[in-house]
Write an enzyme that holds these catalytic residues in place. Structure first.
Site, PDB file in Angstrom:
ATOM      1  N   ALA A 155      16.852  11.130  25.986  1.00 40.58           N
ATOM      2  CA  ALA A 155      18.252  11.067  26.853  1.00 40.58           C
ATOM      3  C   ALA A 155      17.840  10.149  28.024  1.00 40.58           C
ATOM      4  CB  ALA A 155      18.587  12.534  27.426  1.00 40.58           C
TER       5      ALA A 155
ATOM      6  N   THR B 195     -20.772 -13.982  -0.176  1.00 40.84           N
ATOM      7  CA  THR B 195     -22.098 -15.117   0.173  1.00 40.84           C
ATOM      8  C   THR B 195     -23.098 -14.351  -0.093  1.00 40.84           C
ATOM      9  OG1 THR B 195     -21.918 -14.352   2.452  1.00 40.84           O
ATOM     10  CG2 THR B 195     -20.892 -16.465   2.116  1.00 40.84           C
TER      11      THR B 195
ATOM     12  N   CYS C 292       0.874  -1.117  -0.030  1.00 38.15           N
ATOM     13  CA  CYS C 292      -0.007  -0.175  -0.110  1.00 38.15           C
ATOM     14  C   CYS C 292       0.777   1.131   0.045  1.00 38.15           C
ATOM     15  CB  CYS C 292      -0.896   0.007   1.157  1.00 38.15           C
ATOM     16  SG  CYS C 292      -0.292   0.533   2.619  1.00 38.15           S
TER      17      CYS C 292
ATOM     18  N   GLU D  43      -7.240 -13.343   1.154  1.00 31.78           N
ATOM     19  CA  GLU D  43      -7.669 -13.902   2.402  1.00 31.78           C
ATOM     20  C   GLU D  43      -7.142 -15.334   2.680  1.00 31.78           C
ATOM     21  OE1 GLU D  43     -11.850 -11.877   3.370  1.00 31.78           O
ATOM     22  OE2 GLU D  43     -11.667 -12.575   1.637  1.00 31.78           O
TER      23      GLU D  43
ATOM     24  N   PHE E 206      14.743  -1.407  24.012  1.00 32.82           N
ATOM     25  CA  PHE E 206      14.272  -0.186  24.261  1.00 32.82           C
ATOM     26  C   PHE E 206      13.900   0.808  23.186  1.00 32.82           C
ATOM     27  CE2 PHE E 206      14.087   4.333  25.443  1.00 32.82           C
ATOM     28  CZ  PHE E 206      14.135   4.494  26.820  1.00 32.82           C
TER      29      PHE E 206
ATOM     30  N   GLU F 186     -14.369  -1.414   4.431  1.00 38.08           N
ATOM     31  CA  GLU F 186     -15.249  -1.689   3.572  1.00 38.08           C
ATOM     32  C   GLU F 186     -16.778  -0.903   3.974  1.00 38.08           C
ATOM     33  OE1 GLU F 186     -15.823  -6.091   3.294  1.00 38.08           O
ATOM     34  OE2 GLU F 186     -17.594  -5.781   2.290  1.00 38.08           O
TER      35      GLU F 186
ATOM     36  N   ASN G  20      14.383  17.203  26.365  1.00 44.62           N
ATOM     37  CA  ASN G  20      15.426  16.660  25.484  1.00 44.62           C
ATOM     38  C   ASN G  20      14.997  15.935  24.138  1.00 44.62           C
ATOM     39  OD1 ASN G  20      16.101  14.757  28.505  1.00 44.62           O
ATOM     40  ND2 ASN G  20      17.020  16.863  28.043  1.00 44.62           N
ATOM     41  N   GLY G  21      14.611  14.707  24.266  1.00 42.84           N
ATOM     42  CA  GLY G  21      14.080  14.072  23.015  1.00 42.84           C
ATOM     43  C   GLY G  21      12.648  14.305  22.627  1.00 42.84           C
TER      44      GLY G  21
ATOM     45  N   ARG H  37     -19.892 -16.940   7.046  1.00 44.53           N
ATOM     46  CA  ARG H  37     -18.494 -17.330   6.773  1.00 44.53           C
ATOM     47  C   ARG H  37     -17.859 -18.338   7.840  1.00 44.53           C
ATOM     48  NH1 ARG H  37     -15.009 -16.952   2.112  1.00 44.53           N
ATOM     49  NH2 ARG H  37     -16.403 -15.393   1.139  1.00 44.53           N
TER      50      ARG H  37
ATOM     51  N   PHE I 206      -7.863  -4.038   4.528  1.00 47.25           N
ATOM     52  CA  PHE I 206      -7.926  -5.339   5.334  1.00 47.25           C
ATOM     53  C   PHE I 206      -9.412  -5.369   5.636  1.00 47.25           C
ATOM     54  CE2 PHE I 206      -3.922  -3.514   6.539  1.00 47.25           C
ATOM     55  CZ  PHE I 206      -3.239  -3.977   5.394  1.00 47.25           C
TER      56      PHE I 206
HETATM   57  C1  LIG Z   1       7.321   5.100  20.421  1.00 47.38           C
HETATM   58  C2  LIG Z   1       7.926   5.044  22.024  1.00 47.38           C
HETATM   59  C3  LIG Z   1       8.563   3.937  22.690  1.00 47.38           C
HETATM   60  C4  LIG Z   1       9.020   4.182  23.998  1.00 47.38           C
HETATM   61  N1  LIG Z   1       9.673   2.897  24.246  1.00 47.38           N
HETATM   62  C5  LIG Z   1      10.416   3.006  25.429  1.00 47.38           C
HETATM   63  C6  LIG Z   1      10.757   1.639  25.989  1.00 47.38           C
HETATM   64  O1  LIG Z   1      10.886   0.717  25.262  1.00 47.38           O
HETATM   65  N2  LIG Z   1      11.466   1.835  27.380  1.00 47.38           N
HETATM   66  C7  LIG Z   1      11.374   2.890  28.148  1.00 47.38           C
HETATM   67  O2  LIG Z   1      11.856   2.920  29.166  1.00 47.38           O
HETATM   68  N3  LIG Z   1      10.699   4.124  27.613  1.00 47.38           N
HETATM   69  C8  LIG Z   1      10.169   3.949  26.441  1.00 47.38           C
HETATM   70  N4  LIG Z   1       9.612   5.287  26.032  1.00 47.38           N
HETATM   71  C9  LIG Z   1       9.516   6.434  26.906  1.00 47.38           C
HETATM   72  C10 LIG Z   1      10.655   7.729  26.652  1.00 47.38           C
HETATM   73  O3  LIG Z   1      10.863   7.494  25.306  1.00 47.38           O
HETATM   74  C11 LIG Z   1      11.484   7.438  27.422  1.00 47.38           C
HETATM   75  O4  LIG Z   1      11.188   7.737  28.845  1.00 47.38           O
HETATM   76  C12 LIG Z   1      12.714   8.534  27.240  1.00 47.38           C
HETATM   77  O5  LIG Z   1      13.884   8.176  27.716  1.00 47.38           O
HETATM   78  C13 LIG Z   1      12.197   9.954  27.680  1.00 47.38           C
HETATM   79  O6  LIG Z   1      13.434  10.548  27.167  1.00 47.38           O
HETATM   80  P1  LIG Z   1      13.169  12.197  26.421  1.00 47.38           P
HETATM   81  O7  LIG Z   1      14.832  12.735  26.382  1.00 47.38           O
HETATM   82  O8  LIG Z   1      12.621  12.055  25.166  1.00 47.38           O
HETATM   83  O9  LIG Z   1      12.311  12.821  27.563  1.00 47.38           O
HETATM   84  P2  LIG Z   1      11.572  14.162  27.324  1.00 47.38           P
HETATM   85  O10 LIG Z   1      10.472  13.792  26.932  1.00 47.38           O
HETATM   86  O11 LIG Z   1      12.379  15.252  26.535  1.00 47.38           O
HETATM   87  O12 LIG Z   1      11.470  14.592  28.831  1.00 47.38           O
HETATM   88  C14 LIG Z   1      10.767  13.712  29.735  1.00 47.38           C
HETATM   89  C15 LIG Z   1      10.749  14.370  30.963  1.00 47.38           C
HETATM   90  O13 LIG Z   1      12.017  14.461  31.790  1.00 47.38           O
HETATM   91  C16 LIG Z   1      12.277  15.453  32.142  1.00 47.38           C
HETATM   92  N5  LIG Z   1      13.912  15.847  32.078  1.00 47.38           N
HETATM   93  C17 LIG Z   1      14.574  15.722  31.116  1.00 47.38           C
HETATM   94  N6  LIG Z   1      15.940  16.121  31.168  1.00 47.38           N
HETATM   95  C18 LIG Z   1      15.895  16.436  32.595  1.00 47.38           C
HETATM   96  C19 LIG Z   1      16.961  16.968  33.439  1.00 47.38           C
HETATM   97  N7  LIG Z   1      18.147  16.921  32.807  1.00 47.38           N
HETATM   98  N8  LIG Z   1      16.560  17.272  34.530  1.00 47.38           N
HETATM   99  C20 LIG Z   1      15.156  17.337  34.931  1.00 47.38           C
HETATM  100  N9  LIG Z   1      14.189  16.694  34.178  1.00 47.38           N
HETATM  101  C21 LIG Z   1      14.518  16.512  33.042  1.00 47.38           C
HETATM  102  C22 LIG Z   1      11.319  16.679  31.106  1.00 47.38           C
HETATM  103  O14 LIG Z   1      11.169  17.909  31.788  1.00 47.38           O
HETATM  104  C23 LIG Z   1      10.241  15.637  31.091  1.00 47.38           C
HETATM  105  O15 LIG Z   1       9.139  15.909  32.174  1.00 47.38           O
HETATM  106  C24 LIG Z   1       9.105   5.329  24.748  1.00 47.38           C
HETATM  107  C25 LIG Z   1       8.416   6.529  24.062  1.00 47.38           C
HETATM  108  C26 LIG Z   1       7.923   6.455  22.798  1.00 47.38           C
HETATM  109  C27 LIG Z   1       7.321   7.636  22.191  1.00 47.38           C
HETATM  110  S1  FES Z   2       3.019  -1.434   2.457  1.00 50.18           S
HETATM  111 FE1  FES Z   2       3.604  -1.421   4.370  1.00 50.18          FE
HETATM  112  S2  FES Z   2       2.037  -0.777   5.480  1.00 50.18           S
HETATM  113 FE2  FES Z   2       1.158  -1.023   3.465  1.00 50.18          FE
END
Ligand SMILES: Cc1cc2nc3c(=O)[nH]c(=O)nc-3n(C[C@H](O)[C@H](O)[C@H](O)COP(=O)(O)OP(=O)(O)OC[C@H]3O[C@@H](n4cnc5c(N)ncnc54)[C@H](O)[C@@H]3O)c2cc1C
Ligand code: FES
Length: 1258
Positions: A274, A938, A48, A1190, A264, A732, A186-187, A810, A728
């Site tokens: 981070a 059907t 797709c 299917e 992770f 429909e 951070n992220g 079905r 899928f």
């Molecule tokens: C798709 C997806 C999958 C994920 N999978 C996992 C996983 O498998 N395992 C897992 O553990 N987590 C997972 N997470 C959660 C998240 O990604 C993690 O917790 C990540 O490490 C957060 O980091 P960040 O830098 O993006 O945080 P941000 O979103 O930037 O910040 C998070 C929090 O920390 C605070 N903060 C950041 N830095 C500081 C600092 N220096 N001092 C004080 N406070 C601070 C911020 O103010 C905020 O409150 C997932 C998230 C997503 C979106």
């Molecule tokens: S080709 Fe990957 S979701 Fe359809």
């Protein structure tokens, strides 16, 4: 310079400052593709195409950073991507062409056949290399030391503060001129989720992106200190290096951290998120926190006034998302001590899916031992768990018990019981899976014991438990695809690449939401019911309407005309659903109104202000509840055959010497098409015309129902469908609601209206595959010959009929799977519940029927102490099914036998048994399972199709037909058929889109028969034109096609034809059980082998071999893609995918990709072989082909039945034999709890009277 793949939806625009954003459109275009794009297109890696840009970018980033990747690197590169169509194999095969094997290419013996593509060679040929060139201004900007560093972006709602040093960052959190309430970011992978999904609003962000001081790593005498802003991806790399470099005993803790980081999130998240973000979020299921707690990490926090202070992480977490950090403090570093000679550490994580999933339970463990009299005594320990409480909990009683004890199996097993006191969970605890979580906590500690014992010289562990030490190893995936391309002339039978593939890999393919914005267009957001059942007391949109440019639409705006009944009542088969709720709501998400504004953001903000008051009624959610309360729709189905007919209905059948009774239950499945439901409705200027651009599998129904709700004739509405990002079955009938609602708004406001549901809205509103339950009683002989089946079948239909009757039918016609049972008494009922209406989903009830069959087959086998392979009741040629369908060209035994041989089933079964004898906590299972799938709608009238073929004077051909391109390659096949019939190259034929003004009254693209019926219609149209051209061709055999066409035009011959086809002979009468239900059957079989960790429920599909009879494929490569994609979807349905609802509120708990897991790249069988049966002809479909969409899906369930074999081996190890019930899906929870042992028994948790669990399947 670094190249990082990130999630666009989580990357704030401000964070892109000083960065170069490369998207798929920037890599190449259809005229000049980047090799990463070209290779995926040519490998059939895009169906797709909706996932394809993300996949291309992951591959591109990997190649930019690692131009000579190994196959392993390639597989790892996609851990944050999902695809719902392909089954991943072709993507991996394509991408692996860039991988190196390590051999010297000049001397390698395989150099002539090697398909390796050297990306650097490509770079040398292209000025600027194989990557997108980094803009000069940015390079200068970065190298210019005096360039601006700290800055602030701001608009009316947000301030984005961007410090560049630690002191600036810390200072920013302090005085009245600074921002103590600001959100550090951070992220943004946590904050972004809070803002998008939890209604959080942060006016001020402090971005840490350029605070380089906090991204460093220092190796100290007693451990390593990481700057708190180290990304998880960098942490992973650094840990790997440290583990290599430092003495092994010092890095045991780092290994534990590394182990959990492997699983992770996905790469896109690890690249930006981070350490500080993970720690400070204090999520109860953080992957790092339990490990850091166990290792005794020390945090350094800093504030402007207080300076730095050290905080042991063991004291940092105070409650649910509560931490010991003051408002003005910033986390600056994390110190992790080295382990000592007799300190051991490990980490564990169990999730629904291995890759990119949050933990169900995780744990970090540390034990310090001392040697005493040849034993090892526990000096200290810390066992920290995630997923067992509101934050990373330390099992303190357990540790206290073990202190001073000998590190022995007996003591650790005793300690395991204390874990249940340390982390008590009641039957209603949030997150559910209570017994599983308790079991896992014990299993992890026991595994930790084994891991430590294995490293201690005087403590040896038995050989048969050694495999429990590590997680199940997954090799690089591989496989084969065996099919025959046609050697005959013409386009049919050739493995032509999907005609949209190049557009999809370059991002040029247009989906509904890519259509440029129309002048004056509005965006709509659905206001849905917040309760599962009740009366609407009032709806007040006044606050929303105070916002500029906002409108509200409800049932009051639906025209009152009743030329076809109430226009507010719609539905696929019966008009039994309200377009906009008027009085009573029947499920969460049911549409009450639409809020419209100029942009999506404005409409979303306004929609939150609409106030709805309800009077709540009791709600029915599950199938069991509906049965108990007799909540059924009035229409039922029955099939009664053989001796059950007539007066003797209830008499036990004489020839059945044994009977077993049981229940087979299976959960729902979310469609998870990557493109959510979307529609754009454009009102015409005259005569009530309306143009609908819809992501629908059913343009005609969209047209008719839009006309119906508007009270206008269908001839004023045109529905146009270019392509869908997956369907899928989910598009429909359920797609039509949105188009109808938007049409009401478009008519009332006279403006174009668009809406694309968010993933969460889509999952909440649009229904699922039906959950089913079957109460069966099977009669059989000593040899296992099936004599009778009595089956009460229940489907959870949701709150309205939709297509549920046909789904039930079905299921009833497939509950024999491939087995002949002469006497049957089937009774099917539809449960009416307060959940969204469940709908079509690939297989349409067929897989559910066959799942019940395989469950009772297992029951019979286990009763008799036989294996399922030992008593095969396969249908034979010319036998009749229970619904009186004659079976012709039955390929069941052939499929089975060929598969038995090609998969070396019997030899491998012996190896599996041998493996199981040698391994106590690891079991393998292998099984073969057949399938038989009936083809035809059907509902007889739907088995018709139309096509329109135009030949233009230059010889080019334009075709269209009634089917929709969902990714399944239908348009490609139709072009092949037209080219074949007309005898022209496929390049001469063009197919743009599906339109109801070109081909009217079409059937939905469904039931797998779209190629069969539309192909015949295309053929029919081509034949008409060819007949007209024949005299010229006969007169001028030397003429080229172009000359013939030109001559025909000059001779005033009509070069356009409308083709039509109806499937012959179909007729079935349910009342008398007579007539022909299906046109033909497709057959197949699968041999699956799995390995199961019986302590955790984790598993791997080691191998799957599929064989399918699909006639002579129109396009074998596309059909293989359909087989692989369907298999993986069926595997997901029967193993990891399970929508869960709150039993009290009816709220769908598993909304979004974070909580609902479809199979990922590393879930597919490690070895995946697909064979298209050779030499099979099908006289009942075009060019002897057979339908393929299917039929293979159910074969994915072979994985579940192989897992059942593995469980049987585990139970046998515990002395437990006989039948046991294993509901589908066989999640890690069900797998683990079925491997009954002391940990499972100790975890038993009953609900108290009146209590309900956190979540339930439908
Ligand atoms: C798709 C997806 C999958 C994920 N999978 C996992 C996983 O498998 N395992 C897992 O553990 N987590 C997972 N997470 C959660 C998240 O990604 C993690 O917790 C990540 O490490 C957060 O980091 P960040 O830098 O993006 O945080 P941000 O979103 O930037 O910040 C998070 C929090 O920390 C605070 N903060 C950041 N830095 C500081 C600092 N220096 N001092 C004080 N406070 C601070 C911020 O103010 C905020 O409150 C997932 C998230 C997503 C979106
Ligand atoms: S080709 Fe990957 S979701 Fe359809």
């Amino acid at each position: 310079m670094q190249n990082l793949s990130v999630n666009a939806c989580l990357a704030p625009a401000c964070s892109m400052h000083k960065k170069h954003v490369v998207t798929v459109e920037g890599l190449g275009n259809t005229k000049n593709m980047h090799p990463a794009q070209e290779i995926l297109a040519n490998a059939h890696g895009s169906q797709c195409g909706f996932c394809t840009p993300g996949i291309v970018m992951s591959l591109y980033t990997e190649l930019r950073n690692n131009p000579r990747p190994t196959k392993h690197d390639i597989e790892d590169a996609f851990d944050g991507n999902l695809c719902r169509c392909t089954g991943y194999r072709p993507i991996l095969d394509g991408a692996k062409k860039f991988s190196v094997c390590g051999n010297d290419c000049n001397t390698c013996e395989e150099k002539d056949t090697c398909e390796h593509v050297d990306i650097e060679d490509f770079g040398k040929k292209n000025a600027g290399g194989f990557g997108v060139k980094y803009p000069d201004e940015l390079l200068t900007f970065h190298s210019n030391a005096s360039g601006p560093k700290s800055f602030i972006f701001e608009n009316k709602r947000h301030k984005w503060v961007h410090p560049s040093t630690k002191s600036e960052l810390v200072a920013l959190k302090l005085t009245k001129n600074t921002f103590p309430d600001a959100k550090i970011i951070n992220g943004n992978t946590e904050v972004g989720i809070e803002v998008r999904f939890k209604n959080q609003y942060y006016p001020i962000y402090i971005s840490t992106a350029d605070v380089a001081e906090l991204k460093t790593m220092s190796v100290l005498d007693n451990g390593v200190e990481w700057g708190s802003l180290t990304t998880i991806a960098n942490l992973q790399k650094q840990l790997k290096e440290l583990i290599k470099k430092l003495p092994a005993h010092q890095t045991r803790g780092f290994e534990a951290l590394y182990d959990n980081i492997k699983y992770f999130a996905g790469r896109q998240v690890r690249n930006v998120s981070a350490l500080a973000g993970n720690i400070c979020t204090a999520s109860p299921i953080s992957d790092l926190n339990p490990v850091l707690v166990a290792l005794g990490a020390i945090l350094t926090v800093e504030s402007q006034n207080g300076g730095q202070r050290k905080l042991p992480i063991r004291e940092f977490f105070l409650g649910y998302r509560k931490i010991a950090l003051q408002k003005t403090e910033v986390l600056v570093s994390v110190f992790v001590p080295f382990t000592t000679e007799l300190q051991f550490a490990s980490a564990f994580k169990q999730a629904k899916r291995r890759d990119d999933d949050i933990a169900i339970v995780n744990g970090g463990f540390l034990v310090s031992l001392k040697e005493q009299d040849g034993s090892y005594i526990v000096e200290d320990s810390c066992f920290a768990y995630g997923g067992m409480g509101p934050f990373a909990l330390q099992a303190k009683k357990t540790s206290a018990y073990l202190k001073g004890k000998v590190w022995s199996e007996g003591e650790v097993k005793t300690a395991c019981k204390l874990l249940l006191e340390d982390m008590p969970l009641s039957g209603t605890s949030p997150g559910g899976q209570i017994e599983y979580r308790k079991t896992l906590s014990q299993s992890f500690l026991y595994k930790f014991y084994l891991r430590v014992a294995d490293q201690l010289p005087s403590l040896s562990i038995a050989e048969n438990v050694k495999s429990a030490l590590q997680e199940i190893h997954r090799d690089i995936s591989s496989g084969s695809q065996v099919y025959q391309e046609s050697k005959e002339a013409g386009a049919v039978g050739k493995a032509v690449v999907h005609l949209s593939a190049t557009k999809q890999v370059t991002g040029e393919a247009i989906y509904v939401d890519d259509i440029p914005k129309f002048h004056n267009e509005l965006y709509a957001i659905v206001v849905g019911s917040a309760i599962a059942h009740g009366r609407i007391l009032s709806v007040d949109p006044s606050e929303a309407l105070k916002l500029p440019g906002v409108y509200y639409i409800s049932h009051q705006d639906v025209p009152k005309s009743d030329h076809h009944g109430d226009p507010n009542m719609i539905g696929s088969v019966f008009h039994d659903e309200e377009l906009f709720a008027t009085d009573t709501v029947h499920c969460i998400g049911q549409m009450i109104g639409l809020v419209l504004a100029n942009t999506e953001a404005e409409a979303r903000a306004a929609a939150k202000l609409v106030k709805v008051e309800y009077e709540k009624f009791p709600a029915i959610i599950t199938t069991e509840e509906a049965i108990e309360k007799k909540s059924f729709f009035p229409i039922e189905r029955q099939i009664i055959t053989g001796e059950f007919k007539g007066e003797e209905t209830d008499r036990p059948l004489a020839s059945a010497t044994h009977h077993v009774e049981g229940v087979a239950r299976m959960s729902a499945q979310e469609h998870f098409y990557l493109e959510t439901q979307a529609s754009l409705v454009v009102p015409g200027r005259e005569d009530d015309e309306m143009e609908v651009y819809a992501g629908t599998q059913n343009p005609t129904e969209t047209q008719h129902l839009v006309a119906h709700v508007l009270g206008i004739p269908s001839n004023r509405v045109v529905c146009r469908v270019k392509r869908l990002g997956g369907g899928f079955g989910g598009k429909e009938s359920k797609s039509v609601f949105l188009s109808c609602g938007l049409a009401i708004a478009a008519r009332k406001l006279g403006r174009p209206v668009r809406c694309m549901l968010s993933r969460e809205e889509d999952m909440a509103i649009s229904g699922t595959r039906h959950a089913f339950m079957g109460d069966y009683k099977v009669g059989f002989t000593d040899e296992g010959k099936l004599v009778s089946l009595e089956l009460d079948l229940y489907a959870n239909a949701g709150y309205s009929y939709d297509l549920s009757i046909a789904v039930l039918e079905r299921a009833m016609t497939h509950c024999d799977n491939s087995y002949r049972i002469p006497n049957m008494k089937l009774h099917g009922r539809l449960c009416k519940t307060n959940t969204p209406t469940n709908t079509a989903f690939r297989g349409f009830g067929g897989p559910q029927g066959m799942m019940i069959a395989e469950q009772y087959i297992c029951h019979v086998a286990e009763y008799l102490g036989k294996t399922v392979e030992e008593f095969i009741n396969f249908y034979k040629e010319n036998e009749f099914t229970h619904f009186r369908m004659p079976l012709e060209n039955v390929f069941l035994e052939r499929a089975w036998k060929e598969l038995e041989a090609s998969s070396e089933f019997h030899k491998r079964k012996q190896s599996v048994e041998e493996f199981n004898r040698k391994n106590k906590f690891r079991k393998r299972g292998i099984t073969i399972m057949p399938t038989k799938f009936g083809l035809a709608f059907t509902a007889r009238f739907l088995n018709q199709a139309g096509a329109l073929v135009h030949v233009y004077i230059d010889g080019s051909v334009r075709i269209t037909h009634g089917g929709v391109e969902i990714g399944q390659g239908l348009h490609t096949k139709m072009v092949q058929i037209a080219a074949h019939e007309l005898g022209v190259p496929i390049e001469k034929v063009f197919l743009s889109e599906t339109r109801t003004d070109l081909v009217p009254n079409t059937s939905a693209t469904a039931a797998s028969v779209s190629s069969d019926i539309n192909g015949m219609a295309v053929k029919n149209a081509c034949e008409q034109i060819l007949n007209r051209l024949k005299p010229i061709q006969e007169q001028h055999p030397e003429f080229t096609w172009e000359q013939v066409v030109k001559a025909a035009y000059m001779d005033r011959i009509n070069l356009s034809a409308n083709g039509f086809y109806k499937t012959p002979d179909l007729s079935y009468d349910w009342a008398s059980n007579t007539g022909r239900m299906f046109s033909y059957f497709t057959y197949g079989a699968c041999c699956a082998e799995v390995e199961l960790d019986t302590l955790t429920g984790d598993h791997i599909v080691q191998r799957a071999d599929v064989i399918m009879d699909i006639g002579r494929p129109i396009n074998p490569a596309i059909d293989v893609g359909q087989i692989e994609g369907a298999f993986v979807q069926g595997m997901g349905w029967s193993t990891i995918e399970e929508p869960l609802y709150s039993p009290t509120t009816g709220f769908l708990l598993t909304r979004g990709p974070g909580l609902y897991k479809i199979p990922g790249f590393k879930d597919i069988p490690v070895v995946f072989n697909v064979t298209v049966m050779d030499g099979v002809r099908n006289t009942r479909a075009i060019h002897s082909s057979k339908a393929v969409g299917e039929p293979p899906l159910f074969l994915g369930a072979a994985v579940m039945f192989a897992l059942r074999e593995a469980i049987k081996a585990a139970r046998a190890e515990q002395g437990i034999g006989g039948y046991f019930r294993l509901d589908s899906p066989a999640t890690s929870e069900r797998l683990r709890l079925s491997c009954v042992d002391e940990f499972v028994s100790a975890s038993k948790t009953d609900l108290l009277p009146g209590e309900k669990p956190w979540g339930v399947p439908l």
